[in-house]
Design an enzyme around this catalytic site. Structure first.
Site, PDB file in Angstrom:
ATOM      1  N   ARG A 293       5.407   6.854 -14.455  1.00 50.02           N
ATOM      2  CA  ARG A 293       4.795   7.758 -13.502  1.00 50.02           C
ATOM      3  C   ARG A 293       5.833   8.383 -12.567  1.00 50.02           C
ATOM      4  NH1 ARG A 293      -0.431   6.444 -12.785  1.00 50.02           N
ATOM      5  NH2 ARG A 293      -0.007   4.247 -12.559  1.00 50.02           N
ATOM      6  N   TYR A 294       6.876   7.621 -12.262  1.00 47.33           N
ATOM      7  CA  TYR A 294       7.906   8.071 -11.314  1.00 47.33           C
ATOM      8  C   TYR A 294       9.212   8.235 -12.079  1.00 47.33           C
ATOM      9  CZ  TYR A 294       4.645   5.914  -7.966  1.00 47.33           C
ATOM     10  OH  TYR A 294       3.545   5.562  -7.234  1.00 47.33           O
TER      11      TYR A 294
ATOM     12  N   ARG B 232      11.666   4.838 -12.325  1.00 55.82           N
ATOM     13  CA  ARG B 232      11.208   3.489 -12.699  1.00 55.82           C
ATOM     14  C   ARG B 232      10.025   3.552 -13.660  1.00 55.82           C
ATOM     15  NH1 ARG B 232       9.690   5.355  -7.839  1.00 55.82           N
ATOM     16  NH2 ARG B 232       7.921   4.571  -6.658  1.00 55.82           N
TER      17      ARG B 232
ATOM     18  N   CYS C   1      -3.684 -12.606 -18.597  1.00 53.04           N
ATOM     19  CA  CYS C   1      -3.383 -13.188 -17.286  1.00 53.04           C
ATOM     20  C   CYS C   1      -3.927 -14.614 -17.250  1.00 53.04           C
ATOM     21  CB  CYS C   1      -4.068 -12.401 -16.172  1.00 53.04           C
ATOM     22  SG  CYS C   1      -3.536 -10.692 -16.097  1.00 53.04           S
TER      23      CYS C   1
ATOM     24  N   CYS D  58      -8.865 -11.516 -12.123  1.00 52.70           N
ATOM     25  CA  CYS D  58      -9.347 -11.157 -10.790  1.00 52.70           C
ATOM     26  C   CYS D  58     -10.552 -10.247 -10.963  1.00 52.70           C
ATOM     27  CB  CYS D  58      -8.251 -10.429 -10.018  1.00 52.70           C
ATOM     28  SG  CYS D  58      -6.673 -11.291 -10.110  1.00 52.70           S
TER      29      CYS D  58
ATOM     30  N   CYS E 216      -9.847  -6.489 -10.548  1.00 54.88           N
ATOM     31  CA  CYS E 216      -8.625  -5.984 -11.192  1.00 54.88           C
ATOM     32  C   CYS E 216      -8.717  -4.497 -11.502  1.00 54.88           C
ATOM     33  CB  CYS E 216      -8.374  -6.757 -12.477  1.00 54.88           C
ATOM     34  SG  CYS E 216      -6.981  -6.103 -13.416  1.00 54.88           S
TER      35      CYS E 216
ATOM     36  N   ARG F  19      -6.887  -3.021 -13.594  1.00 54.27           N
ATOM     37  CA  ARG F  19      -6.611  -2.804 -15.010  1.00 54.27           C
ATOM     38  C   ARG F  19      -7.563  -3.656 -15.853  1.00 54.27           C
ATOM     39  NH1 ARG F  19      -0.546  -3.088 -14.583  1.00 54.27           N
ATOM     40  NH2 ARG F  19      -0.369  -0.941 -13.878  1.00 54.27           N
TER      41      ARG F  19
ATOM     42  N   ASP G 161      -8.793  -0.396  -5.678  1.00 50.45           N
ATOM     43  CA  ASP G 161      -8.985   0.737  -6.587  1.00 50.45           C
ATOM     44  C   ASP G 161     -10.433   0.836  -7.055  1.00 50.45           C
ATOM     45  OD1 ASP G 161      -6.263   1.725  -6.754  1.00 50.45           O
ATOM     46  OD2 ASP G 161      -5.796  -0.174  -7.742  1.00 50.45           O
TER      47      ASP G 161
ATOM     48  N   ASP H  57      -3.419   3.985  -4.362  1.00 51.51           N
ATOM     49  CA  ASP H  57      -3.020   4.559  -5.642  1.00 51.51           C
ATOM     50  C   ASP H  57      -4.008   5.689  -5.894  1.00 51.51           C
ATOM     51  OD1 ASP H  57      -1.549   4.669  -8.108  1.00 51.51           O
ATOM     52  OD2 ASP H  57      -1.232   2.508  -7.846  1.00 51.51           O
TER      53      ASP H  57
ATOM     54  N   LYS I 229       1.291   6.130  -5.790  1.00 46.22           N
ATOM     55  CA  LYS I 229       0.899   5.474  -4.536  1.00 46.22           C
ATOM     56  C   LYS I 229       1.367   6.273  -3.331  1.00 46.22           C
ATOM     57  CE  LYS I 229       1.508   0.992  -6.733  1.00 46.22           C
ATOM     58  NZ  LYS I 229       2.081   1.571  -7.973  1.00 46.22           N
TER      59      LYS I 229
HETATM   60  C1  LIG Z   1       2.880   0.908  -8.772  1.00 45.16           C
HETATM   61  C2  LIG Z   1       3.698   1.443  -9.817  1.00 45.16           C
HETATM   62  C3  LIG Z   1       5.097   1.417  -9.733  1.00 45.16           C
HETATM   63  C4  LIG Z   1       5.821   0.788  -8.577  1.00 45.16           C
HETATM   64  O1  LIG Z   1       5.734   1.566  -7.436  1.00 45.16           O
HETATM   65  P1  LIG Z   1       6.585   1.157  -6.156  1.00 45.16           P
HETATM   66  O2  LIG Z   1       6.074   2.092  -5.102  1.00 45.16           O
HETATM   67  O3  LIG Z   1       8.030   1.378  -6.503  1.00 45.16           O
HETATM   68  O4  LIG Z   1       6.315  -0.278  -5.879  1.00 45.16           O
HETATM   69  C5  LIG Z   1       5.834   1.970 -10.743  1.00 45.16           C
HETATM   70  N1  LIG Z   1       5.253   2.554 -11.802  1.00 45.16           N
HETATM   71  C6  LIG Z   1       3.913   2.598 -11.922  1.00 45.16           C
HETATM   72  C7  LIG Z   1       3.335   3.245 -13.126  1.00 45.16           C
HETATM   73  C8  LIG Z   1       3.083   2.051 -10.933  1.00 45.16           C
HETATM   74  O5  LIG Z   1       1.764   2.105 -11.069  1.00 45.16           O
HETATM   75  S1  SF4 Z   2      -5.106  -8.017 -10.802  1.00 49.50           S
HETATM   76 FE1  SF4 Z   2      -5.524  -7.808 -13.008  1.00 49.50          FE
HETATM   77  S2  SF4 Z   2      -3.490  -7.731 -13.959  1.00 49.50           S
HETATM   78 FE2  SF4 Z   2      -3.224  -8.606 -11.914  1.00 49.50          FE
HETATM   79  S3  SF4 Z   2      -3.391 -10.847 -12.188  1.00 49.50           S
HETATM   80 FE3  SF4 Z   2      -5.426 -10.089 -11.648  1.00 49.50          FE
HETATM   81  S4  SF4 Z   2      -6.413  -9.773 -13.626  1.00 49.50           S
HETATM   82 FE4  SF4 Z   2      -4.212  -9.866 -14.023  1.00 49.50          FE
END
Ligand SMILES: *Cc1c(COP(=O)(O)O)cnc(C)c1O
Ligand code: SF4
Length: 365
Positions: A94-95, A98, A107, A111, A114, A116, A274, A311, A318
């Site tokens: 996304r960025y 990174r 996991c 959670c 979650c 995801r 989220d 996010d 974010k």
């Molecule tokens: C959250 C996230 C990051 C990390 O973001 P930081 O602001 O650097 O902590 C990097 N890539 C993706 C796709 C993310 O969702």
């Molecule tokens: S938030 Fe989602 S990905 Fe993170 S530990 Fe919990 S279940 Fe796993």
């Protein structure tokens, strides 16, 4: 490694029943929830949960709830737009500097909030070929400075597999930083073995970002696991989610942040929850989040201040959310609010002759 098959989720429901975290009537009532979303809890977390407390903040995070079947219009299958930013399987990019590498989708706990939740547990882990293709993607983009292992929880991989991934990442010259997003040190502290610590340390610089939402999650074993990581020189950061009924009051957040810093974990992010499907009972408003984070400013050391972030749905990344500490009343004239809520004038005399250097980057467009 097993995915969160309906059978595993059934077993987890039974485990919750045995631990008296749900009763017999819930065992059947929660079946449809367990069909849709994975259920898992660790022994460490059943140990920290209090069956006698109907509002237990640990149980609330892992024990399924029929309210998860209520899906609001604004809730999304992919709330933060991961899928649009997945150029190859196992990579979310996304960025520019990174990427997220998700070698495993399982996991140790699931959670209930979650973000995801519709991807985790769907399959156990990347195959060797898929992993190699994901690594190739990283190898081919010299702009990638940092690789964030996420998932799923990368620290439930076998130490050998994790070591193999870390070694391959370390062979990529432009990848300077490895970051690991995990809940394991707190929810499954027994997995932080001396062998694992040695493997992580060999791949330094490795930053560990621990997901935790309440001080009550920390048992003695969790504190020992965090100490082992910190003693190995691995910087520890945290991310927490602001959750209604778990941590949405100033005192609870204060205890959590103090607990983190006492364990050498520097608070990093406090996420606004989220809009994942079936999670509305956990969400606060942004207004409430701003009031809480402003209250923390008045109560806690600067070391204990997380950044409150959202996010943005749709995959826009974010953004920090912050209460208005600053108002410009005239050019160079500011009103700055203090931690008690009082305003003070601040005249920025340096503004007079200054030129803005923000776009000083040679690649700036
Ligand atoms: C959250 C996230 C990051 C990390 O973001 P930081 O602001 O650097 O902590 C990097 N890539 C993706 C796709 C993310 O969702
Ligand atoms: S938030 Fe989602 S990905 Fe993170 S530990 Fe919990 S279940 Fe796993």
């Amino acid at each position: 490694m097993d995915g969160n098959t309906p059978k595993n989720s059934q077993n987890s429901l039974y485990k919750l029943y045995k631990q008296r975290l749900i009763d017999a009537s819930q065992l059947s009532e929660l079946q449809p929830v367990a069909q849709q979303f994975g259920v898992a809890i660790t022994t460490a977390m059943t140990g920290q949960a209090d069956p006698a407390d109907p509002d237990c903040p640990v149980a609330a995070q892992f024990v399924p709830d029929v309210r998860e079947l209520t899906v609001l219009e604004q809730e999304l299958h992919d709330p933060i737009g991961d899928h649009e930013h997945a150029p190859v399987k196992g990579i979310i990019h996304r960025y520019p500097d990174r990427v997220l590498l998700t070698p495993v989708y399982v996991c140790p706990v699931y959670c209930r909030f979650c973000f995801r939740r519709e991807d985790v547990g769907s399959e156990p882990m990347l195959s060797d070929e898929e992993l190699e293709a994901a690594l190739d993607y990283i190898r081919n983009d010299e702009g990638i400075w940092e690789v964030i292992l996420s998932g799923g929880d990368p620290l439930i991989l076998s130490p050998r597999r994790l070591q193999n991934i870390l070694k391959k990442l370390r062979e990529i010259g432009h990848v300077k930083i490895i970051r690991i997003h995990t809940r394991v040190p707190v929810v499954k502290p027994g997995a932080i073995t001396a062998e694992l610590v040695t493997i992580l340390r060999a791949a330094n610089p490795v930053y560990i970002v621990i997901h935790t939402n309440h001080a009550q999650e920390f048992g003695e074993a969790a504190e020992d696991a965090c100490a082992a990581l910190a003693d190995a020189g691995l910087p520890l950061l945290s991310q927490s989610v602001l959750l209604k009924g778990v941590n949405n009051d100033a005192k609870t957040l204060e205890s959590l942040m103090r607990k983190l810093v006492e364990n050498r974990i520097r608070p990093y992010y406090l996420h606004h929850a989220d809009q994942a499907r079936g999670t509305s009972h956990f969400r606060t408003t942004i207004r409430e989040g701003l009031e809480l984070t402003t209250a923390l400013r008045g109560r806690l050391s600067g070391l204990c201040q997380p950044q409150y972030v959202l996010d943005i749905p749709g995959g826009h990344g974010k953004s920090p959310l912050s209460a208005d500490w600053l108002t410009e009343t005239a050019p160079g004239n500011w009103e700055v609010r203090d931690f008690r809520g009082n305003s003070h004038p601040f005249v920025d005399k340096d503004a007079k002759n200054a030129t803005c250097a923000v776009t000083g980057d040679s690649d700036a467009e």
